[in-house]
Design a protein around this motif. Structure first.
Motif, mmCIF file in Angstrom:
data_model
loop_
_atom_site.group_PDB
_atom_site.id
_atom_site.type_symbol
_atom_site.label_atom_id
_atom_site.label_comp_id
_atom_site.label_asym_id
_atom_site.label_seq_id
_atom_site.Cartn_x
_atom_site.Cartn_y
_atom_site.Cartn_z
ATOM 1 N N TYR A 17 -13.760 -8.087 -5.610
ATOM 2 C CA TYR A 17 -12.464 -8.233 -6.279
ATOM 3 C C TYR A 17 -11.470 -9.054 -5.454
ATOM 4 O O TYR A 17 -10.260 -8.909 -5.629
ATOM 5 C CB TYR A 17 -11.905 -6.855 -6.636
ATOM 6 C CG TYR A 17 -12.827 -6.106 -7.564
ATOM 7 C CD1 TYR A 17 -13.022 -6.555 -8.880
ATOM 8 C CD2 TYR A 17 -13.542 -5.000 -7.137
ATOM 9 C CE1 TYR A 17 -13.906 -5.903 -9.732
ATOM 10 C CE2 TYR A 17 -14.428 -4.343 -7.994
ATOM 11 C CZ TYR A 17 -14.600 -4.806 -9.275
ATOM 12 O OH TYR A 17 -15.476 -4.170 -10.125
ATOM 13 N N ARG A 27 -15.206 -8.877 -18.454
ATOM 14 C CA ARG A 27 -14.400 -8.286 -19.546
ATOM 15 C C ARG A 27 -14.577 -9.030 -20.865
ATOM 16 O O ARG A 27 -14.572 -8.433 -21.935
ATOM 17 C CB ARG A 27 -12.914 -8.320 -19.170
ATOM 18 C CG ARG A 27 -12.414 -7.048 -18.523
ATOM 19 C CD ARG A 27 -10.908 -7.106 -18.391
ATOM 20 N NE ARG A 27 -10.240 -6.680 -19.603
ATOM 21 C CZ ARG A 27 -9.604 -5.536 -19.763
ATOM 22 N NH1 ARG A 27 -9.567 -4.677 -18.788
ATOM 23 N NH2 ARG A 27 -9.004 -5.242 -20.891
ATOM 24 N N GLY A 59 -6.553 1.296 -9.565
ATOM 25 C CA GLY A 59 -7.573 0.278 -9.819
ATOM 26 C C GLY A 59 -7.275 -0.467 -11.104
ATOM 27 O O GLY A 59 -8.135 -0.621 -11.975
ATOM 28 N N GLY A 61 -6.933 -3.526 -11.811
ATOM 29 C CA GLY A 61 -7.518 -4.842 -12.056
ATOM 30 C C GLY A 61 -6.434 -5.864 -12.369
ATOM 31 O O GLY A 61 -5.322 -5.823 -11.820
ATOM 32 N N ASP A 82 -3.574 -1.219 -7.194
ATOM 33 C CA ASP A 82 -4.939 -1.697 -6.940
ATOM 34 C C ASP A 82 -5.065 -1.990 -5.448
ATOM 35 O O ASP A 82 -4.075 -2.282 -4.763
ATOM 36 C CB ASP A 82 -5.247 -2.960 -7.753
ATOM 37 C CG ASP A 82 -6.744 -3.195 -7.926
ATOM 38 O OD1 ASP A 82 -7.269 -2.919 -9.022
ATOM 39 O OD2 ASP A 82 -7.397 -3.640 -6.953
ATOM 40 N N LEU A 83 -6.304 -1.950 -4.987
ATOM 41 C CA LEU A 83 -6.605 -2.232 -3.580
ATOM 42 C C LEU A 83 -6.641 -3.726 -3.300
ATOM 43 O O LEU A 83 -6.566 -4.152 -2.151
ATOM 44 C CB LEU A 83 -7.985 -1.618 -3.283
ATOM 45 C CG LEU A 83 -8.453 -1.392 -1.877
ATOM 46 C CD1 LEU A 83 -7.462 -0.570 -1.092
ATOM 47 C CD2 LEU A 83 -9.806 -0.680 -1.898
ATOM 48 N N MET A 87 -5.480 -8.752 -7.508
ATOM 49 C CA MET A 87 -5.279 -7.979 -8.746
ATOM 50 C C MET A 87 -3.802 -7.594 -8.891
ATOM 51 O O MET A 87 -3.251 -7.624 -9.991
ATOM 52 C CB MET A 87 -6.145 -6.714 -8.737
ATOM 53 C CG MET A 87 -7.632 -6.990 -8.707
ATOM 54 S SD MET A 87 -8.204 -7.912 -10.155
ATOM 55 C CE MET A 87 -9.949 -8.047 -9.765
ATOM 56 N N ALA A 103 -6.591 4.101 -3.839
ATOM 57 C CA ALA A 103 -6.486 5.254 -4.749
ATOM 58 C C ALA A 103 -6.503 6.585 -4.004
ATOM 59 O O ALA A 103 -6.084 7.602 -4.553
ATOM 60 C CB ALA A 103 -7.632 5.205 -5.760
ATOM 61 N N ALA A 119 -9.541 3.431 -15.015
ATOM 62 C CA ALA A 119 -10.476 2.807 -15.951
ATOM 63 C C ALA A 119 -11.528 2.002 -15.200
ATOM 64 O O ALA A 119 -11.202 1.052 -14.485
ATOM 65 C CB ALA A 119 -9.707 1.908 -16.927
ATOM 66 N N TRP A 120 -12.758 2.391 -15.348
ATOM 67 C CA TRP A 120 -13.890 1.672 -14.732
ATOM 68 C C TRP A 120 -13.634 1.406 -13.248
ATOM 69 O O TRP A 120 -13.827 0.286 -12.775
ATOM 70 C CB TRP A 120 -14.159 0.359 -15.490
ATOM 71 C CG TRP A 120 -14.729 0.607 -16.831
ATOM 72 C CD1 TRP A 120 -16.026 0.925 -17.123
ATOM 73 C CD2 TRP A 120 -14.024 0.601 -18.075
ATOM 74 N NE1 TRP A 120 -16.152 1.125 -18.479
ATOM 75 C CE2 TRP A 120 -14.952 0.926 -19.087
ATOM 76 C CE3 TRP A 120 -12.701 0.347 -18.436
ATOM 77 C CZ2 TRP A 120 -14.608 1.006 -20.427
ATOM 78 C CZ3 TRP A 120 -12.352 0.431 -19.767
ATOM 79 C CH2 TRP A 120 -13.294 0.754 -20.747
HETATM 80 C C1 LIG Z 1 -14.215 -2.778 -12.478
HETATM 81 S S1 LIG Z 1 -12.575 -3.160 -11.980
HETATM 82 C C2 LIG Z 1 -11.651 -2.400 -13.302
HETATM 83 C C3 LIG Z 1 -10.268 -2.940 -13.423
HETATM 84 C C4 LIG Z 1 -9.454 -2.378 -14.596
HETATM 85 N N1 LIG Z 1 -9.234 -0.960 -14.472
HETATM 86 C C5 LIG Z 1 -10.116 -2.713 -15.902
HETATM 87 O O1 LIG Z 1 -10.560 -1.786 -16.601
HETATM 88 O O2 LIG Z 1 -10.214 -3.909 -16.221
HETATM 89 C C6 LIG Z 1 -12.298 -2.078 -10.606
HETATM 90 C C7 LIG Z 1 -10.927 -2.246 -9.955
HETATM 91 O O3 LIG Z 1 -10.718 -1.161 -9.043
HETATM 92 C C8 LIG Z 1 -10.179 -1.667 -7.845
HETATM 93 N N2 LIG Z 1 -10.546 -0.734 -6.773
HETATM 94 C C9 LIG Z 1 -11.775 -0.527 -6.261
HETATM 95 N N3 LIG Z 1 -11.732 0.422 -5.330
HETATM 96 C C10 LIG Z 1 -10.447 0.845 -5.254
HETATM 97 C C11 LIG Z 1 -9.768 1.830 -4.481
HETATM 98 N N4 LIG Z 1 -10.407 2.578 -3.580
HETATM 99 N N5 LIG Z 1 -8.438 1.980 -4.658
HETATM 100 C C12 LIG Z 1 -7.775 1.236 -5.577
HETATM 101 N N6 LIG Z 1 -8.367 0.292 -6.332
HETATM 102 C C13 LIG Z 1 -9.684 0.099 -6.184
HETATM 103 C C14 LIG Z 1 -10.771 -3.052 -7.697
HETATM 104 O O4 LIG Z 1 -9.999 -3.866 -6.826
HETATM 105 C C15 LIG Z 1 -10.772 -3.541 -9.148
HETATM 106 O O5 LIG Z 1 -9.573 -4.171 -9.482
#
Ligand SMILES: C[S@@+](CC[C@H](N)C(=O)[O-])C[C@H]1O[C@@H](n2cnc3c(N)ncnc32)[C@H](O)[C@@H]1O
Length: 238
Positions: A17, A27, A59, A61, A82-83, A87, A103, A119-120
Protein backbone atom coordinates in the motif's frame (compact mmCIF):
# COMPACT_ATOMS: atom_id res chain seq x y z
CA UNK A 1 5.51 -18.03 4.86
CA UNK A 2 1.81 -19.06 4.78
CA UNK A 3 -0.90 -16.76 3.41
CA UNK A 4 -2.10 -15.57 6.80
CA UNK A 5 1.41 -14.62 7.92
CA UNK A 6 2.27 -13.06 4.55
CA UNK A 7 -0.85 -10.88 4.48
CA UNK A 8 -0.21 -9.52 7.97
CA UNK A 9 3.54 -9.06 7.61
CA UNK A 10 4.11 -5.34 8.23
CA UNK A 11 6.90 -4.94 5.65
CA UNK A 12 4.78 -6.56 2.92
CA UNK A 13 1.69 -4.58 3.91
CA UNK A 14 3.68 -1.32 3.73
CA UNK A 15 5.02 -2.27 0.28
CA UNK A 16 1.58 -3.33 -0.96
CA UNK A 17 0.00 0.00 0.00
CA UNK A 18 2.93 2.37 -0.60
CA UNK A 19 0.78 3.84 -3.38
CA UNK A 20 -2.95 3.53 -4.12
CA UNK A 21 -2.29 1.64 -7.39
CA UNK A 22 -2.69 -1.98 -6.21
CA UNK A 23 -5.86 -1.23 -4.29
CA UNK A 24 -7.45 0.71 -7.14
CA UNK A 25 -6.59 -2.03 -9.67
CA UNK A 26 -8.44 -4.55 -7.52
CA UNK A 27 -11.44 -2.43 -6.55
CA UNK A 28 -12.40 -1.69 -10.15
CA UNK A 29 -13.34 -5.24 -11.18
CA UNK A 30 -15.95 -6.02 -8.53
CA UNK A 31 -19.65 -5.98 -9.15
CA UNK A 32 -22.81 -7.45 -7.62
CA UNK A 33 -23.26 -11.21 -7.49
CA UNK A 34 -26.41 -13.33 -7.97
CA UNK A 35 -28.34 -11.43 -5.28
CA UNK A 36 -27.78 -8.16 -7.17
CA UNK A 37 -26.03 -6.46 -4.26
CA UNK A 38 -22.40 -5.65 -3.67
CA UNK A 39 -20.86 -5.95 -0.21
CA UNK A 40 -19.73 -2.32 -0.30
CA UNK A 41 -23.35 -1.23 -0.81
CA UNK A 42 -24.55 -3.51 1.99
CA UNK A 43 -21.87 -2.12 4.30
CA UNK A 44 -22.71 1.49 3.42
CA UNK A 45 -26.42 0.94 3.92
CA UNK A 46 -25.79 -0.48 7.40
CA UNK A 47 -23.41 2.32 8.40
CA UNK A 48 -25.75 5.07 7.18
CA UNK A 49 -28.76 3.41 8.82
CA UNK A 50 -26.85 3.46 12.13
CA UNK A 51 -27.20 7.28 12.18
CA UNK A 52 -23.92 7.68 14.01
CA UNK A 53 -22.63 11.04 15.24
CA UNK A 54 -18.91 10.12 15.14
CA UNK A 55 -17.37 7.34 13.08
CA UNK A 56 -13.78 6.16 12.86
CA UNK A 57 -12.66 4.08 9.89
CA UNK A 58 -9.49 2.07 10.25
CA UNK A 59 -7.55 1.08 7.13
CA UNK A 60 -9.62 3.49 5.04
CA UNK A 61 -7.55 2.98 1.87
CA UNK A 62 -8.09 5.64 -0.78
CA UNK A 63 -11.16 6.92 1.06
CA UNK A 64 -13.93 5.99 -1.37
CA UNK A 65 -16.04 4.22 1.23
CA UNK A 66 -15.80 7.12 3.70
CA UNK A 67 -16.64 9.57 0.93
CA UNK A 68 -19.70 7.56 -0.07
CA UNK A 69 -21.00 7.44 3.52
CA UNK A 70 -20.53 11.19 3.91
CA UNK A 71 -22.31 11.82 0.63
CA UNK A 72 -25.37 10.08 2.10
CA UNK A 73 -24.96 11.25 5.71
CA UNK A 74 -23.17 14.62 5.43
CA UNK A 75 -23.55 15.58 9.09
CA UNK A 76 -21.54 12.62 10.35
CA UNK A 77 -18.22 13.47 11.98
CA UNK A 78 -16.22 10.84 10.05
CA UNK A 79 -12.52 10.30 10.75
CA UNK A 80 -10.64 8.15 8.25
CA UNK A 81 -7.35 6.53 9.35
CA UNK A 82 -4.75 4.41 7.60
CA UNK A 83 -1.18 3.24 8.11
CA UNK A 84 -0.15 4.33 4.61
CA UNK A 85 0.73 8.00 3.98
CA UNK A 86 -0.38 7.61 0.33
CA UNK A 87 -3.83 6.41 1.44
CA UNK A 88 -4.18 9.27 3.91
CA UNK A 89 -3.23 11.75 1.19
CA UNK A 90 -5.71 10.20 -1.26
CA UNK A 91 -8.45 10.34 1.38
CA UNK A 92 -7.72 13.99 2.10
CA UNK A 93 -7.92 14.72 -1.62
CA UNK A 94 -11.55 13.55 -1.43
CA UNK A 95 -12.21 16.19 1.23
CA UNK A 96 -12.08 13.75 4.14
CA UNK A 97 -10.62 14.24 7.60
CA UNK A 98 -7.86 11.63 7.50
CA UNK A 99 -5.07 10.71 9.92
CA UNK A 100 -2.03 8.49 9.66
CA UNK A 101 -2.60 5.87 12.38
CA UNK A 102 -1.97 2.23 13.04
CA UNK A 103 -5.19 0.43 13.89
CA UNK A 104 -3.67 -0.91 17.11
CA UNK A 105 -2.65 2.55 18.43
CA UNK A 106 -5.42 4.99 17.63
CA UNK A 107 -4.70 8.59 18.69
CA UNK A 108 -8.11 9.13 20.28
CA UNK A 109 -9.47 9.10 23.82
CA UNK A 110 -11.62 6.26 25.14
CA UNK A 111 -15.25 6.27 23.97
CA UNK A 112 -14.72 8.96 21.31
CA UNK A 113 -16.84 7.29 18.60
CA UNK A 114 -20.21 5.61 18.36
CA UNK A 115 -19.41 3.85 15.06
CA UNK A 116 -16.31 2.18 13.58
CA UNK A 117 -15.59 0.68 10.16
CA UNK A 118 -12.94 -1.90 9.24
CA UNK A 119 -13.41 -2.87 5.59
CA UNK A 120 -11.16 -5.53 4.08
CA UNK A 121 -8.31 -4.71 6.42
CA UNK A 122 -8.42 -6.93 9.52
CA UNK A 123 -6.56 -9.69 7.67
CA UNK A 124 -3.59 -7.28 7.49
CA UNK A 125 -3.13 -6.34 11.14
CA UNK A 126 -0.25 -8.01 12.99
CA UNK A 127 -2.27 -8.66 16.17
CA UNK A 128 -6.02 -9.04 15.65
CA UNK A 129 -6.97 -9.06 19.33
CA UNK A 130 -4.86 -6.01 20.10
CA UNK A 131 -6.48 -4.13 17.19
CA UNK A 132 -10.02 -5.13 18.16
CA UNK A 133 -9.39 -4.16 21.79
CA UNK A 134 -8.19 -0.77 20.53
CA UNK A 135 -11.32 -0.31 18.40
CA UNK A 136 -13.45 -1.33 21.38
CA UNK A 137 -11.59 1.25 23.52
CA UNK A 138 -12.33 4.20 21.22
CA UNK A 139 -15.98 3.11 20.85
CA UNK A 140 -18.49 4.21 23.45
CA UNK A 141 -20.73 1.68 25.23
CA UNK A 142 -23.22 0.41 22.71
CA UNK A 143 -21.06 1.60 19.79
CA UNK A 144 -21.07 -0.48 16.61
CA UNK A 145 -18.22 -1.88 14.53
CA UNK A 146 -18.95 -2.63 10.84
CA UNK A 147 -16.64 -5.06 9.11
CA UNK A 148 -16.17 -6.54 5.65
CA UNK A 149 -13.86 -9.40 4.81
CA UNK A 150 -13.40 -12.21 2.29
CA UNK A 151 -14.20 -15.88 2.59
CA UNK A 152 -11.56 -18.53 2.11
CA UNK A 153 -12.96 -19.42 -1.36
CA UNK A 154 -12.78 -15.79 -2.53
CA UNK A 155 -11.54 -15.85 -6.14
CA UNK A 156 -10.55 -19.46 -5.52
CA UNK A 157 -11.11 -20.49 -9.16
CA UNK A 158 -8.90 -17.73 -10.54
CA UNK A 159 -6.15 -18.45 -8.02
CA UNK A 160 -6.22 -22.18 -8.78
CA UNK A 161 -6.20 -21.59 -12.56
CA UNK A 162 -3.03 -19.58 -12.05
CA UNK A 163 -1.47 -22.46 -10.10
CA UNK A 164 -2.02 -20.87 -6.70
CA UNK A 165 -4.33 -21.64 -3.80
CA UNK A 166 -7.19 -19.74 -2.15
CA UNK A 167 -5.99 -17.11 0.33
CA UNK A 168 -6.77 -18.39 3.80
CA UNK A 169 -6.16 -15.37 6.00
CA UNK A 170 -6.27 -14.85 9.78
CA UNK A 171 -9.66 -13.14 9.35
CA UNK A 172 -11.71 -15.06 6.80
CA UNK A 173 -15.48 -14.70 6.66
CA UNK A 174 -15.66 -18.18 8.20
CA UNK A 175 -13.89 -17.21 11.44
CA UNK A 176 -14.72 -13.48 11.60
CA UNK A 177 -17.77 -13.77 13.85
CA UNK A 178 -15.88 -15.86 16.40
CA UNK A 179 -12.96 -13.43 16.41
CA UNK A 180 -15.23 -10.39 16.81
CA UNK A 181 -17.15 -12.25 19.52
CA UNK A 182 -14.04 -12.15 21.72
CA UNK A 183 -14.49 -8.36 22.00
CA UNK A 184 -18.17 -7.66 21.30
CA UNK A 185 -21.26 -9.23 22.83
CA UNK A 186 -23.48 -9.32 19.72
CA UNK A 187 -22.23 -10.15 16.23
CA UNK A 188 -24.24 -10.61 13.06
CA UNK A 189 -22.93 -11.79 9.69
CA UNK A 190 -24.27 -11.67 6.16
CA UNK A 191 -22.52 -13.66 3.44
CA UNK A 192 -22.56 -12.10 0.00
CA UNK A 193 -21.43 -13.64 -3.25
CA UNK A 194 -19.89 -11.10 -5.57
CA UNK A 195 -18.36 -11.17 -9.06
CA UNK A 196 -15.08 -10.03 -10.54
CA UNK A 197 -15.27 -9.36 -14.28
CA UNK A 198 -12.08 -9.13 -16.29
CA UNK A 199 -12.38 -7.66 -19.77
CA UNK A 200 -9.55 -9.88 -20.99
CA UNK A 201 -6.60 -12.02 -19.93
CA UNK A 202 -4.39 -8.95 -19.45
CA UNK A 203 -6.76 -7.41 -16.94
CA UNK A 204 -6.94 -10.67 -14.95
CA UNK A 205 -3.15 -10.72 -14.96
CA UNK A 206 -3.03 -7.10 -13.78
CA UNK A 207 -5.33 -8.01 -10.88
CA UNK A 208 -3.14 -10.95 -9.86
CA UNK A 209 0.01 -8.88 -10.32
CA UNK A 210 -1.29 -6.39 -7.75
CA UNK A 211 -0.61 -8.94 -4.97
CA UNK A 212 1.04 -12.03 -6.48
CA UNK A 213 3.15 -11.34 -9.62
CA UNK A 214 4.18 -15.01 -9.94
CA UNK A 215 0.51 -16.00 -10.35
CA UNK A 216 -0.03 -13.32 -13.01
CA UNK A 217 2.79 -14.83 -15.07
CA UNK A 218 1.37 -18.34 -14.63
CA UNK A 219 -2.25 -17.62 -15.59
CA UNK A 220 -2.98 -19.68 -18.75
CA UNK A 221 -4.14 -17.51 -21.69
CA UNK A 222 -7.87 -17.13 -22.39
CA UNK A 223 -9.92 -15.24 -24.95
CA UNK A 224 -12.50 -12.57 -24.24
CA UNK A 225 -13.97 -11.51 -20.90
CA UNK A 226 -14.19 -13.80 -17.86
CA UNK A 227 -16.09 -13.63 -14.62
CA UNK A 228 -15.05 -15.23 -11.34
CA UNK A 229 -16.99 -15.44 -8.14
CA UNK A 230 -15.90 -13.82 -4.90
CA UNK A 231 -17.01 -14.67 -1.37
CA UNK A 232 -17.36 -11.94 1.18
CA UNK A 233 -19.12 -11.26 4.46
CA UNK A 234 -20.33 -8.08 6.08
CA UNK A 235 -20.49 -8.19 9.86
CA UNK A 236 -21.87 -5.95 12.55
CA UNK A 237 -20.55 -6.13 16.12
CA UNK A 238 -21.71 -4.27 19.18
C1 LIG B 1 -7.32 -4.01 1.25
S1 LIG B 1 -7.07 -2.33 1.68
C2 LIG B 1 -8.75 -1.83 2.03
C3 LIG B 1 -8.94 -0.36 1.97
C4 LIG B 1 -10.38 0.12 2.18
N1 LIG B 1 -10.87 -0.21 3.49
C5 LIG B 1 -11.28 -0.43 1.11
O1 LIG B 1 -12.17 -1.23 1.43
O2 LIG B 1 -11.07 -0.08 -0.06
C6 LIG B 1 -6.33 -2.42 3.28
C7 LIG B 1 -5.97 -1.06 3.87
O3 LIG B 1 -5.62 -1.23 5.25
C8 LIG B 1 -4.46 -0.48 5.53
N2 LIG B 1 -3.79 -1.13 6.67
C9 LIG B 1 -3.16 -2.31 6.67
N3 LIG B 1 -2.70 -2.59 7.89
C10 LIG B 1 -3.08 -1.56 8.70
C11 LIG B 1 -2.91 -1.28 10.08
N4 LIG B 1 -2.27 -2.11 10.90
N5 LIG B 1 -3.41 -0.12 10.56
C12 LIG B 1 -4.08 0.74 9.74
N6 LIG B 1 -4.26 0.51 8.43
C13 LIG B 1 -3.78 -0.62 7.91
C14 LIG B 1 -3.66 -0.49 4.25
O4 LIG B 1 -2.73 0.58 4.21
C15 LIG B 1 -4.77 -0.38 3.20
O5 LIG B 1 -5.07 0.95 2.91
Amino acid sequence: MDHATELSDSTRVAEQYATTANLLTRRGVWGPGPEGVSPVDVLRTLVVAGQHARIIEIGCGAGQFARSVLDEAPHTDYVATDLSPAMVEASRSLGLTAHLASADALPFADATFDGAVAAWMLYHVPDLDRTLAEVRRVLCDGGTLYVATNGSEHLGDLLREAGGEPLVTQFTAEVAADVLGRHFSTVSRRDIETRATFADHASAQAYLASFAPHLADALPPFEGPRTYSGRTAVLTAR
